[in-house]
Design a protein around this motif. Structure first.
Motif, PDB file in Angstrom:
ATOM      1  N   ALA A  19       0.876  -1.168   0.000  1.00 37.75           N
ATOM      2  CA  ALA A  19       0.000   0.000   0.000  1.00 37.75           C
ATOM      3  C   ALA A  19       0.910   1.214   0.000  1.00 37.75           C
ATOM      4  N   ARG A  20       0.618   2.177  -0.844  1.00 42.27           N
ATOM      5  CA  ARG A  20       1.433   3.376  -0.859  1.00 42.27           C
ATOM      6  C   ARG A  20       0.655   4.496  -0.205  1.00 42.27           C
ATOM      7  N   HIS A  21       1.291   5.203   0.667  1.00 44.40           N
ATOM      8  CA  HIS A  21       0.646   6.331   1.305  1.00 44.40           C
ATOM      9  C   HIS A  21       1.522   7.523   1.048  1.00 44.40           C
ATOM     10  N   GLY A 163       9.394  -4.205  -6.214  1.00 42.42           N
ATOM     11  CA  GLY A 163       9.511  -2.796  -5.856  1.00 42.42           C
ATOM     12  C   GLY A 163      10.830  -2.507  -5.152  1.00 42.42           C
ATOM     13  N   GLY A 164      11.229  -1.255  -5.204  1.00 45.82           N
ATOM     14  CA  GLY A 164      12.375  -0.804  -4.422  1.00 45.82           C
ATOM     15  C   GLY A 164      13.736  -1.261  -4.892  1.00 45.82           C
ATOM     16  N   VAL A 165      13.829  -1.712  -6.135  1.00 45.23           N
ATOM     17  CA  VAL A 165      15.121  -2.216  -6.622  1.00 45.23           C
ATOM     18  C   VAL A 165      15.966  -1.107  -7.249  1.00 45.23           C
ATOM     19  N   GLY A 166      15.404   0.102  -7.313  1.00 49.19           N
ATOM     20  CA  GLY A 166      16.166   1.217  -7.862  1.00 49.19           C
ATOM     21  C   GLY A 166      15.788   1.557  -9.298  1.00 49.19           C
ATOM     22  N   LYS A 167      14.573   1.197  -9.636  1.00 48.00           N
ATOM     23  CA  LYS A 167      14.094   1.430 -11.002  1.00 48.00           C
ATOM     24  C   LYS A 167      14.034   2.916 -11.341  1.00 48.00           C
ATOM     25  N   SER A 168      13.469   3.705 -10.435  1.00 44.79           N
ATOM     26  CA  SER A 168      13.303   5.131 -10.736  1.00 44.79           C
ATOM     27  C   SER A 168      14.661   5.826 -10.800  1.00 44.79           C
ATOM     28  N   PRO A 195       4.943   8.140  -7.087  1.00 42.73           N
ATOM     29  CA  PRO A 195       5.808   8.829  -8.042  1.00 42.73           C
ATOM     30  C   PRO A 195       7.125   9.236  -7.402  1.00 42.73           C
ATOM     31  N   SER A 196       8.203   9.059  -8.125  1.00 42.31           N
ATOM     32  CA  SER A 196       9.525   9.350  -7.563  1.00 42.31           C
ATOM     33  C   SER A 196      10.188  10.543  -8.220  1.00 42.31           C
ATOM     34  N   VAL A 197       9.698  10.915  -9.403  1.00 42.62           N
ATOM     35  CA  VAL A 197      10.412  11.960 -10.145  1.00 42.62           C
ATOM     36  C   VAL A 197      10.498  13.287  -9.388  1.00 42.62           C
ATOM     37  N   PRO A 269       5.357   1.523 -12.817  1.00 43.92           N
ATOM     38  CA  PRO A 269       5.126   1.104 -11.432  1.00 43.92           C
ATOM     39  C   PRO A 269       5.668  -0.304 -11.231  1.00 43.92           C
ATOM     40  N   PRO A 270       6.098  -0.655 -10.008  1.00 40.35           N
ATOM     41  CA  PRO A 270       6.621  -2.005  -9.796  1.00 40.35           C
ATOM     42  C   PRO A 270       5.516  -3.051  -9.922  1.00 40.35           C
ATOM     43  N   GLY A 271       5.909  -4.258 -10.257  1.00 41.66           N
ATOM     44  CA  GLY A 271       4.934  -5.347 -10.344  1.00 41.66           C
ATOM     45  C   GLY A 271       4.678  -5.759 -11.777  1.00 41.66           C
ATOM     46  N   GLU A 321      21.719  -4.968 -13.551  1.00 40.54           N
ATOM     47  CA  GLU A 321      21.816  -5.377 -12.145  1.00 40.54           C
ATOM     48  C   GLU A 321      22.124  -4.140 -11.314  1.00 40.54           C
ATOM     49  N   ASN A 322      21.151  -3.719 -10.513  1.00 42.23           N
ATOM     50  CA  ASN A 322      21.363  -2.558  -9.647  1.00 42.23           C
ATOM     51  C   ASN A 322      21.718  -3.046  -8.244  1.00 42.23           C
ATOM     52  N   MET A 323      22.426  -2.224  -7.508  1.00 40.30           N
ATOM     53  CA  MET A 323      22.925  -2.597  -6.176  1.00 40.30           C
ATOM     54  C   MET A 323      23.703  -3.911  -6.292  1.00 40.30           C
ATOM     55  N   ILE A 364      25.007   7.428  -4.658  1.00 43.71           N
ATOM     56  CA  ILE A 364      23.843   7.269  -5.540  1.00 43.71           C
ATOM     57  C   ILE A 364      22.570   7.491  -4.727  1.00 43.71           C
ATOM     58  N   ARG A 365      22.533   6.882  -3.526  1.00 46.01           N
ATOM     59  CA  ARG A 365      21.324   7.023  -2.705  1.00 46.01           C
ATOM     60  C   ARG A 365      21.111   8.470  -2.243  1.00 46.01           C
ATOM     61  N   GLU A 366      22.153   9.039  -1.696  1.00 45.53           N
ATOM     62  CA  GLU A 366      21.996  10.390  -1.157  1.00 45.53           C
ATOM     63  C   GLU A 366      21.644  11.390  -2.256  1.00 45.53           C
ATOM     64  N   GLY A 367      22.343  11.265  -3.365  1.00 41.24           N
ATOM     65  CA  GLY A 367      22.103  12.186  -4.485  1.00 41.24           C
ATOM     66  C   GLY A 367      20.682  12.047  -5.005  1.00 41.24           C
ATOM     67  N   SER A 368      20.254  10.782  -5.229  1.00 44.06           N
ATOM     68  CA  SER A 368      18.903  10.538  -5.768  1.00 44.06           C
ATOM     69  C   SER A 368      17.868  11.135  -4.840  1.00 44.06           C
ATOM     70  N   ASP A 369      18.026  10.853  -3.557  1.00 45.82           N
ATOM     71  CA  ASP A 369      17.001  11.278  -2.618  1.00 45.82           C
ATOM     72  C   ASP A 369      17.027  12.789  -2.379  1.00 45.82           C
TER      73      ASP A 369
HETATM   74  N1  LIG Z   1      22.724   1.845  -6.904  1.00 44.59           N
HETATM   75  C1  LIG Z   1      22.217   2.340  -5.789  1.00 44.59           C
HETATM   76  N2  LIG Z   1      22.981   2.556  -4.705  1.00 44.59           N
HETATM   77  C2  LIG Z   1      22.460   3.047  -3.541  1.00 44.59           C
HETATM   78  N3  LIG Z   1      21.182   3.350  -3.373  1.00 44.59           N
HETATM   79  C3  LIG Z   1      20.354   3.150  -4.428  1.00 44.59           C
HETATM   80  C4  LIG Z   1      20.825   2.665  -5.692  1.00 44.59           C
HETATM   81  N4  LIG Z   1      19.767   2.601  -6.540  1.00 44.59           N
HETATM   82  C5  LIG Z   1      18.708   3.047  -5.846  1.00 44.59           C
HETATM   83  N5  LIG Z   1      19.040   3.370  -4.587  1.00 44.59           N
HETATM   84  C6  LIG Z   1      18.174   3.853  -3.504  1.00 44.59           C
HETATM   85  O1  LIG Z   1      17.213   2.841  -3.249  1.00 44.59           O
HETATM   86  C7  LIG Z   1      15.936   3.405  -2.933  1.00 44.59           C
HETATM   87  C8  LIG Z   1      14.907   2.862  -3.910  1.00 44.59           C
HETATM   88  O2  LIG Z   1      15.241   3.358  -5.194  1.00 44.59           O
HETATM   89  P1  LIG Z   1      14.139   3.760  -6.262  1.00 44.59           P
HETATM   90  O3  LIG Z   1      13.116   4.651  -5.679  1.00 44.59           O
HETATM   91  O4  LIG Z   1      14.865   4.202  -7.470  1.00 44.59           O
HETATM   92  O5  LIG Z   1      13.536   2.307  -6.489  1.00 44.59           O
HETATM   93  P2  LIG Z   1      12.242   1.842  -7.295  1.00 44.59           P
HETATM   94  O6  LIG Z   1      12.523   0.465  -7.800  1.00 44.59           O
HETATM   95  O7  LIG Z   1      11.843   2.848  -8.278  1.00 44.59           O
HETATM   96  O8  LIG Z   1      11.220   1.801  -6.115  1.00 44.59           O
HETATM   97  P3  LIG Z   1       9.618   1.676  -6.220  1.00 44.59           P
HETATM   98  O9  LIG Z   1       9.346   0.239  -6.462  1.00 44.59           O
HETATM   99  O10 LIG Z   1       9.191   2.142  -4.866  1.00 44.59           O
HETATM  100  O11 LIG Z   1       9.182   2.555  -7.343  1.00 44.59           O
HETATM  101  C9  LIG Z   1      16.145   4.921  -3.014  1.00 44.59           C
HETATM  102  O12 LIG Z   1      16.378   5.413  -1.733  1.00 44.59           O
HETATM  103  C10 LIG Z   1      17.372   5.084  -3.896  1.00 44.59           C
HETATM  104  O13 LIG Z   1      18.100   6.268  -3.601  1.00 44.59           O
END
Ligand SMILES: Nc1ncnc2c1ncn2[C@@H]1O[C@H](COP(=O)(O)OP(=O)(O)OP(=O)(O)O)[C@@H](O)[C@H]1O
Ligand SMILES: [Mg+2]
Length: 405
Positions: A19-21, A163-168, A195-197, A269-271, A321-323, A364-369
């Motif tokens: 569930a997304r809130h 979800g959460g694999v770093g797609k956005s 939305p993450s953008v 969206p994930p899934g 392959e992310n992370m 990557i994490r800090e910059g993205s966020d």
């Molecule tokens: N290569 C990486 N190294 C470190 N942190 C990362 C990396 N890729 C993504 N992240 C971090 O992981 C978290 C999830 O990333 P992101 O939102 O891009 O994932 P997502 O797959 O789009 O998630 P969702 O399924 O929620 O849409 C974020 O905090 C992001 O900064």
């Protein structure tokens, strides 16, 4: 059952069960803005002129949802029996047109929702088994109903099963990598649940409308951006029903003045449920990029993603392959936290290209966020290099050419 761009699908909800809130509904947001123009009564008066297949004017047909009409933006839906769906599609379109013509109306979204009665047969006009879809093959196929978006040469999806694999994060950095190769690039955030953008780019402003009432995408880092997150705020629960999802994504594709783009990257969206499948069917995709972390569970989901795109004849351009591994910033020692190399093996196993490995890194994490993608903050660094190399492979696979200026 729910309507998707004139077609029908079963909508079991979000596949990954999360569930997304995150945001106020468009309605919540609109309530905050004083209504200076169109009222609910204006809308009802216009709808009263539309005759329905039930032989009564639309407001009397007991199909209307609550009408939201604030600040020139009107939303409502019609809920009908699936067996009557075909007939009601024309009414839906008529209603949308009629409301759009009311002076002061800026945006209209009328969704058609069909409920299938227990024991009734399949809805007429239903989506065929996905395997039967062939892009552009005949008017009966949902793929045949895809509309090219004027000005956009190529659309690709960045997707993951999990979800959460770093797609956005990957989608934005790839978009920037493609821009760095001289292409005109847009990024559409199709993840309307989360939305993450806005977070990834640090942008929060509302897009303006041009003279044709199309939304003007926001610009950042030299790319055009659109996200539902620009239109609504992020604090409260957002619940979308199937038809709303489709309408929202359709509007973000077709009612946006994208201009001339070599490539539009769609952050999915994930899934791999019906919502994603329907999106894949309705967006004219040239290919999909699958993002996965190396763990088995993520890879199983990545495989589902590839299968989903295959069903709708969208080629998988490759797996990223992310992370993939962790490089210690202190000792430079490498740890394969999630077990490294799984995505490469999976790509080999299913016969799709392996596009590259992106390490897990705080930068990557800090910059993205913080709205500062690594390709912008450290364009000559090792991570920018990795994203650019992957973007290069995608550009080649799509045979994209940068305009010579
Ligand atoms: N290569 C990486 N190294 C470190 N942190 C990362 C990396 N890729 C993504 N992240 C971090 O992981 C978290 C999830 O990333 P992101 O939102 O891009 O994932 P997502 O797959 O789009 O998630 P969702 O399924 O929620 O849409 C974020 O905090 C992001 O900064
Ligand atoms: Mg995301």
């Amino acid at each position: 059952m729910a309507r998707l761009g004139g077609e029908w699908y079963d909508d079991p909800g979000r596949e990954d069960g999360q569930a997304r809130h995150w945001g106020k509904t468009p309605c919540d947001r609109l309530q905050e803005t004083p209504d200076v123009s169109v009222t609910k009564d204006d809308v009802l008066n216009i709808l009263a002129k539309i005759q329905t297949p039930r032989g009564v004017p639309l407001p009397a047909a007991k199909v209307l949802s609550e009408i939201t009409a604030t600040d020139g933006k009107v939303f409502f839906s019609l809920t009908v029996d699936a067996a009557e769906a075909r007939a009601w599609e024309a009414i839906r379109a008529q209603a949308e047109e009629a409301v759009r013509a009311i002076p002061g109306v800026k945006t209209v979204m009328v969704a058609l929702t069909a409920e299938r009665r227990p024991g009734s047969g399949p809805a007429t006009g239903g989506v065929k088994p996905a395997a039967a879809h062939r892009p552009g093959a005949g008017t009966d196929s949902p793929m045949g109903k895809q509309k090219a978006i004027p000005g956009i040469k190529t659309i690709i999806a960045v997707a993951s099963g999990k979800g959460g694999v770093g797609k956005s994060t990957t989608a934005l950095n790839l978009a920037l990598g493609l821009r760095g190769l001289g292409l005109k690039v847009g990024l559409l955030d199709a993840d309307i649940y989360g939305p993450s953008v806005p977070r990834l780019t640090g942008l929060k402003e509302m897009p303006k409308l041009n003279d044709d009432k199309k939304m003007i995408p926001l610009q950042r880092f030299g790319i055009s951006l659109m996200s539902i997150g620009f239109l609504v705020a992020e604090e409260t629960a957002m619940i979308w029903r199937g038809p709303m999802i489709q309408s929202a994504v359709k509007q973000m594709l077709q009612d946006v003045a994208w201009g001339e783009l070599d490539v539009l990257v769609v952050d999915m969206p994930p899934g791999t449920g019906d919502v994603q499948l329907s999106l894949a069917q309705h967006v004219p995709l040239a290919g999909a990029v699958i993002v996965s972390t190396p763990q088995d569970l993520a890879l199983i989901d990545a495989r589902r993603g590839i299968t989903m795109f295959k069903k709708v004849d969208v080629p998988t351009l490759g797996i990223i392959e992310n992370m993939s591994y962790f490089l210690c910033p202190h000792c430079q020692g490498r740890s394969d936290i999630f077990g490294h190399g799984g995505a490469r093996h999976e790509a080999e196993r299913v016969g799709v290209p392996f596009l590259g490995e992106i390490p897990l890194d705080m930068a990557i994490r800090e910059g993205s966020d913080a709205g500062q993608p690594v390709l912008e903050t450290d364009p000559s660094g090792k991570y920018a290099e990795i994203y650019r190399a992957i973007a290069g492979k995608i550009k080649n696979a799509l045979r994209l050419e940068a305009a010579v200026v």
